[in-house]
Motif scaffolding. Structure first.
Motif, PDB file in Angstrom:
ATOM      1  N   MET A 107      34.461  62.412  24.037  1.00 28.23           N
ATOM      2  CA  MET A 107      33.398  63.398  23.825  1.00 28.23           C
ATOM      3  C   MET A 107      32.629  63.140  22.540  1.00 28.23           C
ATOM      4  SD  MET A 107      33.061  65.800  26.092  1.00 28.23           S
ATOM      5  CE  MET A 107      32.230  66.901  24.962  1.00 28.23           C
ATOM      6  N   GLU A 108      33.346  62.814  21.474  1.00 29.08           N
ATOM      7  CA  GLU A 108      32.699  62.660  20.176  1.00 29.08           C
ATOM      8  C   GLU A 108      31.731  61.478  20.135  1.00 29.08           C
ATOM      9  OE1 GLU A 108      36.591  64.424  17.782  1.00 29.08           O
ATOM     10  OE2 GLU A 108      36.065  62.297  17.630  1.00 29.08           O
ATOM     11  N   SER A 109      31.859  60.544  21.062  1.00 26.04           N
ATOM     12  CA  SER A 109      30.976  59.382  21.062  1.00 26.04           C
ATOM     13  C   SER A 109      29.982  59.400  22.226  1.00 26.04           C
ATOM     14  CB  SER A 109      31.801  58.086  21.107  1.00 26.04           C
ATOM     15  OG  SER A 109      32.675  58.097  22.219  1.00 26.04           O
ATOM     16  N   SER A 110      29.857  60.563  22.881  1.00 26.98           N
ATOM     17  CA  SER A 110      28.853  60.657  23.950  1.00 26.98           C
ATOM     18  C   SER A 110      28.348  62.083  24.170  1.00 26.98           C
ATOM     19  CB  SER A 110      29.425  60.115  25.264  1.00 26.98           C
ATOM     20  OG  SER A 110      30.574  60.820  25.636  1.00 26.98           O
ATOM     21  N   ARG A 111      29.093  63.086  23.727  1.00 28.41           N
ATOM     22  CA  ARG A 111      28.708  64.493  23.823  1.00 28.41           C
ATOM     23  C   ARG A 111      28.164  64.864  25.198  1.00 28.41           C
ATOM     24  NH1 ARG A 111      26.148  67.488  19.027  1.00 28.41           N
ATOM     25  NH2 ARG A 111      24.252  66.348  19.573  1.00 28.41           N
ATOM     26  N   LEU A 112      26.885  65.188  25.316  1.00 28.16           N
ATOM     27  CA  LEU A 112      26.343  65.693  26.579  1.00 28.16           C
ATOM     28  C   LEU A 112      26.476  64.675  27.715  1.00 28.16           C
ATOM     29  CD1 LEU A 112      24.857  68.066  27.954  1.00 28.16           C
ATOM     30  CD2 LEU A 112      22.708  66.937  27.339  1.00 28.16           C
ATOM     31  N   LEU A 113      26.403  63.380  27.388  1.00 30.85           N
ATOM     32  CA  LEU A 113      26.467  62.377  28.442  1.00 30.85           C
ATOM     33  C   LEU A 113      27.843  62.321  29.103  1.00 30.85           C
ATOM     34  CD1 LEU A 113      24.261  59.419  27.176  1.00 30.85           C
ATOM     35  CD2 LEU A 113      23.654  61.443  28.490  1.00 30.85           C
ATOM     36  N   SER A 114      28.888  62.812  28.443  1.00 30.57           N
ATOM     37  CA  SER A 114      30.187  62.938  29.102  1.00 30.57           C
ATOM     38  C   SER A 114      30.102  63.927  30.260  1.00 30.57           C
ATOM     39  CB  SER A 114      31.256  63.412  28.111  1.00 30.57           C
ATOM     40  OG  SER A 114      31.605  62.384  27.217  1.00 30.57           O
ATOM     41  N   PHE A 115      29.357  65.005  30.051  1.00 33.27           N
ATOM     42  CA  PHE A 115      29.221  66.009  31.115  1.00 33.27           C
ATOM     43  C   PHE A 115      28.240  65.536  32.187  1.00 33.27           C
ATOM     44  CE2 PHE A 115      30.800  68.314  27.462  1.00 33.27           C
ATOM     45  CZ  PHE A 115      31.852  69.014  28.023  1.00 33.27           C
ATOM     46  N   LEU A 116      27.260  64.696  31.793  1.00 33.96           N
ATOM     47  CA  LEU A 116      26.386  64.083  32.795  1.00 33.96           C
ATOM     48  C   LEU A 116      27.211  63.203  33.737  1.00 33.96           C
ATOM     49  CD1 LEU A 116      23.479  63.446  33.832  1.00 33.96           C
ATOM     50  CD2 LEU A 116      23.548  61.446  32.324  1.00 33.96           C
ATOM     51  N   GLU A 117      28.168  62.468  33.178  1.00 34.84           N
ATOM     52  CA  GLU A 117      29.029  61.622  33.995  1.00 34.84           C
ATOM     53  C   GLU A 117      29.793  62.473  35.009  1.00 34.84           C
ATOM     54  OE1 GLU A 117      32.841  59.252  32.678  1.00 34.84           O
ATOM     55  OE2 GLU A 117      31.047  58.028  32.293  1.00 34.84           O
ATOM     56  N   ARG A 118      30.310  63.604  34.579  1.00 37.38           N
ATOM     57  CA  ARG A 118      31.036  64.491  35.490  1.00 37.38           C
ATOM     58  C   ARG A 118      30.099  65.030  36.583  1.00 37.38           C
ATOM     59  NH1 ARG A 118      35.750  67.481  33.793  1.00 37.38           N
ATOM     60  NH2 ARG A 118      36.877  66.388  32.132  1.00 37.38           N
ATOM     61  N   GLU A 119      28.867  65.350  36.223  1.00 40.40           N
ATOM     62  CA  GLU A 119      27.919  65.860  37.206  1.00 40.40           C
ATOM     63  C   GLU A 119      27.589  64.780  38.249  1.00 40.40           C
ATOM     64  OE1 GLU A 119      24.048  68.464  36.579  1.00 40.40           O
ATOM     65  OE2 GLU A 119      23.565  66.310  36.492  1.00 40.40           O
ATOM     66  N   VAL A 120      27.375  63.556  37.788  1.00 42.47           N
ATOM     67  CA  VAL A 120      27.084  62.451  38.708  1.00 42.47           C
ATOM     68  C   VAL A 120      28.254  62.227  39.655  1.00 42.47           C
ATOM     69  CG1 VAL A 120      26.894  59.926  38.771  1.00 42.47           C
ATOM     70  CG2 VAL A 120      25.371  61.251  37.308  1.00 42.47           C
ATOM     71  N   LEU A 121      29.465  62.249  39.129  1.00 43.34           N
ATOM     72  CA  LEU A 121      30.646  62.072  39.972  1.00 43.34           C
ATOM     73  C   LEU A 121      30.772  63.197  40.994  1.00 43.34           C
ATOM     74  CD1 LEU A 121      33.138  60.810  37.250  1.00 43.34           C
ATOM     75  CD2 LEU A 121      32.373  59.506  39.231  1.00 43.34           C
ATOM     76  N   ALA A 122      30.380  64.404  40.599  1.00 43.79           N
ATOM     77  CA  ALA A 122      30.422  65.523  41.542  1.00 43.79           C
ATOM     78  C   ALA A 122      29.435  65.312  42.694  1.00 43.79           C
ATOM     79  CB  ALA A 122      30.117  66.832  40.817  1.00 43.79           C
ATOM     80  N   LYS A 123      28.249  64.790  42.389  1.00 44.30           N
ATOM     81  CA  LYS A 123      27.276  64.505  43.450  1.00 44.30           C
ATOM     82  C   LYS A 123      27.820  63.476  44.438  1.00 44.30           C
ATOM     83  CE  LYS A 123      22.909  65.568  41.033  1.00 44.30           C
ATOM     84  NZ  LYS A 123      23.405  66.219  39.806  1.00 44.30           N
ATOM     85  N   LEU A 124      28.480  62.450  43.916  1.00 42.53           N
ATOM     86  CA  LEU A 124      29.044  61.430  44.789  1.00 42.53           C
ATOM     87  C   LEU A 124      30.249  61.957  45.559  1.00 42.53           C
ATOM     88  CD1 LEU A 124      28.689  58.408  42.351  1.00 42.53           C
ATOM     89  CD2 LEU A 124      27.438  58.748  44.492  1.00 42.53           C
ATOM     90  N   HIS A 125      31.046  62.794  44.901  1.00 46.50           N
ATOM     91  CA  HIS A 125      32.187  63.414  45.579  1.00 46.50           C
ATOM     92  C   HIS A 125      31.696  64.264  46.746  1.00 46.50           C
ATOM     93  CE1 HIS A 125      35.699  66.021  46.225  1.00 46.50           C
ATOM     94  NE2 HIS A 125      36.415  65.123  45.563  1.00 46.50           N
ATOM     95  N   ARG A 126      30.620  65.007  46.541  1.00 52.29           N
ATOM     96  CA  ARG A 126      30.061  65.828  47.624  1.00 52.29           C
ATOM     97  C   ARG A 126      29.546  64.941  48.759  1.00 52.29           C
ATOM     98  NH1 ARG A 126      27.699  71.216  48.023  1.00 52.29           N
ATOM     99  NH2 ARG A 126      28.003  71.599  45.794  1.00 52.29           N
ATOM    100  N   HIS A 141      33.606  70.526  35.895  1.00 57.93           N
ATOM    101  CA  HIS A 141      33.773  70.436  34.442  1.00 57.93           C
ATOM    102  C   HIS A 141      35.107  71.017  33.978  1.00 57.93           C
ATOM    103  CE1 HIS A 141      29.783  68.888  33.967  1.00 57.93           C
ATOM    104  NE2 HIS A 141      29.196  69.977  34.411  1.00 57.93           N
ATOM    105  N   ALA A 142      36.097  71.041  34.861  1.00 58.55           N
ATOM    106  CA  ALA A 142      37.413  71.544  34.471  1.00 58.55           C
ATOM    107  C   ALA A 142      38.091  70.543  33.537  1.00 58.55           C
ATOM    108  CB  ALA A 142      38.277  71.779  35.710  1.00 58.55           C
TER     109      ALA A 142
END
Length: 504
Positions: A107-126, A141-142
């Protein structure tokens, strides 16, 4: 120029030169600098670094000698490999991503982009699993859940899937298998499984010999009878089946294993079911073709590879997990960086430091949308069917597999064997002919297909050299396909005279 100025003062002329260099490159093909290994190694034979740095102008001179020798992957007559041409917006996005230099391991070396990664993975999971809104609201984001992980490519995604399967079976202690009464462990899949599974089993300490590659049917799909025989053998020999692997888009034929049947067998036998959809996964965007992947939603894990049909740069792979808690079986921590109480994605990834390539996927998803992907995929699948029709209409070619997706295998037949029954000796001649043809076409540089070697049922399982076409570039038109085949016919006539003389 001072060293610090390299970090603080962008050179507009350098950027303009890059644009011009790319423009020239994209309007040429491999024939401008034909592939000659001796010439390439002679050009790049300096093992010493320069004592002092050179100027950007001098380096541009060096680049101008290097870039023309690269492979022209974006040429519409380059139909040989599974590397996508990139949308034009990728160039500027790449500049942003490289200069941000984020590391989503932590998190400390990417901040918001860590959560972007989770969002992208959620789109692919769906896309793969099709869960409802409540599921993604809960798990996207759990802290102690992961719908998947980003990797540097399909190979690492497949290795990670085996890591998960091994840890589900016995934790990280292989001796636990022996305590359970097993004498060893294997994975099962078709003979068309990707070679990354051999690497994965080797790395897990189980050995590539424990990758059982089973027979395929007439459609190049894993044979269910062969699988049942293998399962019986495993029980008799007290071997634990760590994973059953289904292929959704084989690298040789684009074939798809019978996923619903494999899912049912895996459930019956309580085996981890992994689907390697590195090539075929994005087919799900197409309303017309998504039925080809029926059953994939029952997989425990699925591999996707962004640099293929998702049309993003190399180094963008994904492993998706049906159950959000599955990644906990490989969770790792480090006191200086990856802490148990963090949201760090690095807790679950085989790789540590890696780029924030989820940004490429985010841009593609937002700018292309589901409809854009569907249009591109369906057009490419149609091109493969057109190419198959052209091949079947000519006695100079033999289609070896009807295209399922946008990849097909075929071979060129030398004139003296066209229209004749082909025995083992004739097939050996055709093998030699196609190896020479593929090399000659590559050396000439105007068009390109790759080659593979596989046994096919119609010739009593003889190993055959096959030409392999990948219809991935959206700029390919019918004329490019016809030109590529015409190149092969022309070169074939020349080679036949060299190899076989006046054979009739």
């Amino acid at each position: 120029m001072k060293l610090t100025e390299l970090f603080t003062q962008p050179d507009p002329a350098f950027g303009q030169a890059m644009t011009a260099l790319l423009e020239r490159f994209h309007h040429s093909d491999d024939s401008q600098v034909p592939y000659q290994r001796g010439s390439f190694t002679h050009q790049l034979d300096q093992s010493r670094m320069p004592t002092a740095g050179i100027s950007t102008t001098e380096y541009l001179t060096r680049l101008a000698t290097l870039v023309p020798g690269a492979s022209h992957l974006t040429s519409p007559r380059y139909m040989g490999h599974m590397t996508a041409p990139l949308p034009a917006f990728t160039a500027e996005l790449s500049r942003l991503l490289v200069m941000l230099n984020q590391n989503p391991m932590k998190m400390e070396s990417s901040r918001l982009l860590s959560f972007l990664e989770r969002e992208v993975l959620a789109k692919l999971h769906r896309l793969i699993y099709g869960e409802g809104d409540a599921f993604y609201d809960t798990h996207m984001h759990a802290k102690d859940a992961a719908l998947g992980v980003m990797t540097s490519g399909g190979t690492i995604a497949n290795v990670t899937a085996l890591w998960l399967a091994r840890n589900r079976a016995c934790g990280d202690n292989l001796f636990a298998l022996y305590e359970q009464g097993y004498r060893g462990a294997v994975i099962l899949g078709s003979r068309l499984m990707h070679y990354s599974f051999d690497k994965g089993m080797d790395l897990l300490g189980l050995g590539a010999a424990n990758v059982w590659r089973l027979d395929t049917d007439a459609d190049n799909r894993l044979s269910i009878p062969a699988l049942e025989v293998a399962l019986t053998r495993c029980k008799e020999q007290k071997l634990k089946v760590l994973a059953l692997v289904g292929v959704a888009g084989s690298t040789d034929f684009g074939s798809i294993d019978p996923l619903p049947e494999l899912a049912s067998i895996a459930a019956r036998e309580q085996i981890h079911f992994h689907v390697d959809a590195a090539w075929g996964g994005p087919t799900l965007y197409s309303p017309r073709y998504q039925g080809l992947l029926a059953g994939i939603a029952r997989a425990d894990t699925v591999t996707l590879d962004g640099h293929k049909q998702l049309l993003v740069p190399l180094g963008t792979g994904m492993l998706l997990c049906r159950q959000p808690d599955l990644m906990m079986t490989v969770k790792r921590e480090a006191p200086y960086a990856i802490r148990a109480t963090s949201f760090d994605q690095g807790r679950f990834t085989l790789e540590g430091t890696r780029p924030a390539n989820a940004l490429y996927l985010d841009a593609a998803f937002q700018l292309l949308g589901q409809q854009g992907y569907a249009e591109l995929i369906e057009a490419n699948y149609d091109r493969a069917r057109l190419m198959a029709e052209l091949i079947e209409a000519s006695p100079a070619f033999e289609l070896m597999s009807a295209p399922v997706m946008n990849l097909l295998s075929y071979r060129c037949i030398p004139p003296h064997l066209q229209g004749k029954a082909l025995d083992e000796e004739a097939n050996e001649q055709i093998n030699r002919f196609n190896v020479a043809l593929q090399k000659a076409q590559r050396a000439e540089g105007h068009s390109f297909v790759s080659r593979t070697q596989r046994a096919v049922g119609r010739y009593d399982e003889l190993p055959l050299t096959l030409l392999r076409a990948v219809l991935l570039n959206p700029l390919i038109e019918e004329r490019h396909i016809r030109e590529l085949l015409a190149d092969q016919e022309r070169l074939g006539h020349e080679l036949a005279r060299e190899l076989f003389g006046d054979a009739r």
